[in-house]
Design a protein around this motif. Sequence first.
Motif, PDB file in Angstrom:
ATOM      1  N   VAL A 179       8.993   8.730  10.047  1.00  0.00           N
ATOM      2  CA  VAL A 179       7.878   9.617   8.937  1.00  0.00           C
ATOM      3  C   VAL A 179       7.444   8.329   8.014  1.00  0.00           C
ATOM      4  N   LEU A 180       8.388   7.523   7.581  1.00  0.00           N
ATOM      5  CA  LEU A 180       7.912   6.382   6.747  1.00  0.00           C
ATOM      6  C   LEU A 180       6.806   5.487   7.389  1.00  0.00           C
ATOM      7  N   ARG A 181       7.015   5.175   8.775  1.00  0.00           N
ATOM      8  CA  ARG A 181       6.301   4.545   9.315  1.00  0.00           C
ATOM      9  C   ARG A 181       4.712   4.865   9.459  1.00  0.00           C
ATOM     10  N   VAL A 182       4.768   6.367   9.603  1.00  0.00           N
ATOM     11  CA  VAL A 182       3.380   7.065   9.755  1.00  0.00           C
ATOM     12  C   VAL A 182       2.744   6.768   8.301  1.00  0.00           C
ATOM     13  N   LEU A 183       3.451   6.931   7.217  1.00  0.00           N
ATOM     14  CA  LEU A 183       3.025   6.947   5.803  1.00  0.00           C
ATOM     15  C   LEU A 183       2.620   5.401   5.511  1.00  0.00           C
ATOM     16  N   GLU A 184       3.221   4.512   6.111  1.00  0.00           N
ATOM     17  CA  GLU A 184       2.805   3.161   6.048  1.00  0.00           C
ATOM     18  C   GLU A 184       1.433   2.856   6.828  1.00  0.00           C
TER      19      GLU A 184
ATOM     20  N   GLU B 116      -0.807   5.122   7.372  1.00  0.00           N
ATOM     21  CA  GLU B 116      -1.982   5.664   6.707  1.00  0.00           C
ATOM     22  C   GLU B 116      -2.332   4.857   5.457  1.00  0.00           C
ATOM     23  N   TYR B 117      -1.448   4.413   4.845  1.00  0.00           N
ATOM     24  CA  TYR B 117      -1.534   3.438   3.583  1.00  0.00           C
ATOM     25  C   TYR B 117      -2.409   2.107   3.956  1.00  0.00           C
ATOM     26  N   ASP B 118      -1.965   1.671   5.195  1.00  0.00           N
ATOM     27  CA  ASP B 118      -2.738   0.571   5.669  1.00  0.00           C
ATOM     28  C   ASP B 118      -4.159   0.721   6.060  1.00  0.00           C
ATOM     29  N   SER B 119      -4.208   1.979   6.616  1.00  0.00           N
ATOM     30  CA  SER B 119      -5.645   2.239   6.947  1.00  0.00           C
ATOM     31  C   SER B 119      -6.657   2.518   5.962  1.00  0.00           C
ATOM     32  N   GLU B 120      -5.933   3.017   4.706  1.00  0.00           N
ATOM     33  CA  GLU B 120      -6.956   3.254   3.597  1.00  0.00           C
ATOM     34  C   GLU B 120      -7.175   2.146   2.709  1.00  0.00           C
ATOM     35  N   ILE B 121      -6.656   0.849   2.953  1.00  0.00           N
ATOM     36  CA  ILE B 121      -6.912   0.034   2.100  1.00  0.00           C
ATOM     37  C   ILE B 121      -7.756  -1.284   2.996  1.00  0.00           C
ATOM     38  N   THR B 122      -7.794  -0.895   4.297  1.00  0.00           N
ATOM     39  CA  THR B 122      -8.588  -1.800   5.139  1.00  0.00           C
ATOM     40  C   THR B 122     -10.189  -1.282   5.433  1.00  0.00           C
TER      41      THR B 122
END
Length: 300
Positions: A287-292, A294-300
């Motif tokens: 679950v934490l990897r999924v959130l990470e 999502e976070y990476d896709s938002e800042i790129t």
Amino acid sequence: MNTPRHKRKQATSAASSNPKLPNSDISSSENPASAIIDVSAVEVPELTEQEQSDRLHLERKVERAFFEAGKALAELRDRRLYRSTHSTFEEYCKDRFGYNRSRSYQLIDAAVVVDNLHKCPQIVDILPTAEGQVRPLTKLETQQQQEVWQAAVEKAGGKVPTGRIVKDVVQQIIERTKVPNTYQIGEVCQILVKDNPELRGKSGCWAIVTQVNDFSCTVRTWDSELTVAVQHLKSYDYLPAECQQVQQICDRISRVYSSELEESVQRFLESLGKLKRAYLTQLEEKVLRVLESEYDSEIT
């Protein structure tokens, strides 16, 4: 042509034109500045038994005003009775009462202390009359609060002590009970809130020591950094490798956590911040990897 002379008018007082006015208490032969005026005494009736009871009742209401306010605020918060008009308790208090977050919780914490003092039969007759008198007690254990208040009352000569007197007694106890600091930088501890309102919401959270002070540690949690007295910390006694694992988890949570996340996601990340182990389960890791991602896709 002769100009007619103006006649000078002579002012006369009622007393001089009528030397013997009826009901006059001032003699015409006396200097008014030194005259003696008789004033009849007005008898003040004693309070009846019912009036004495009413006075005591009203005085107690005035003295307990801060206590009643704190109790009411706590109920408004706990039952979320503000939810129809405000999204947070803090916003509600600001709009409705003009209280900022600090003031609201000062009153709530003071009410908790007064409730505790009520349980001590030795001090039930001399209770706080203002929030400032109990503010120094909010950081103490329940039994210590009662002991300090009793000592402060004695120091005040059997009267309600001022906030300064209470603070002085608290400081004496703190100096007497200080525990030496044996923690080390990088050590992972559990936060023990006890009766410290400044640690509200951090109960059970793990914390990584980043600075060692004389009687406190600066620690890093998954969402903040704060200074905590050693009596509010308990070491997990992790091995160095386990401490390193917790630091990595902390970095990962801090990286993705945001107040804009959905509430369920926030609660998941907060639960990771209270783990009593130095690793994630397979599901937690996934679950934490999924959130990470999502976070990476938002800042790129």
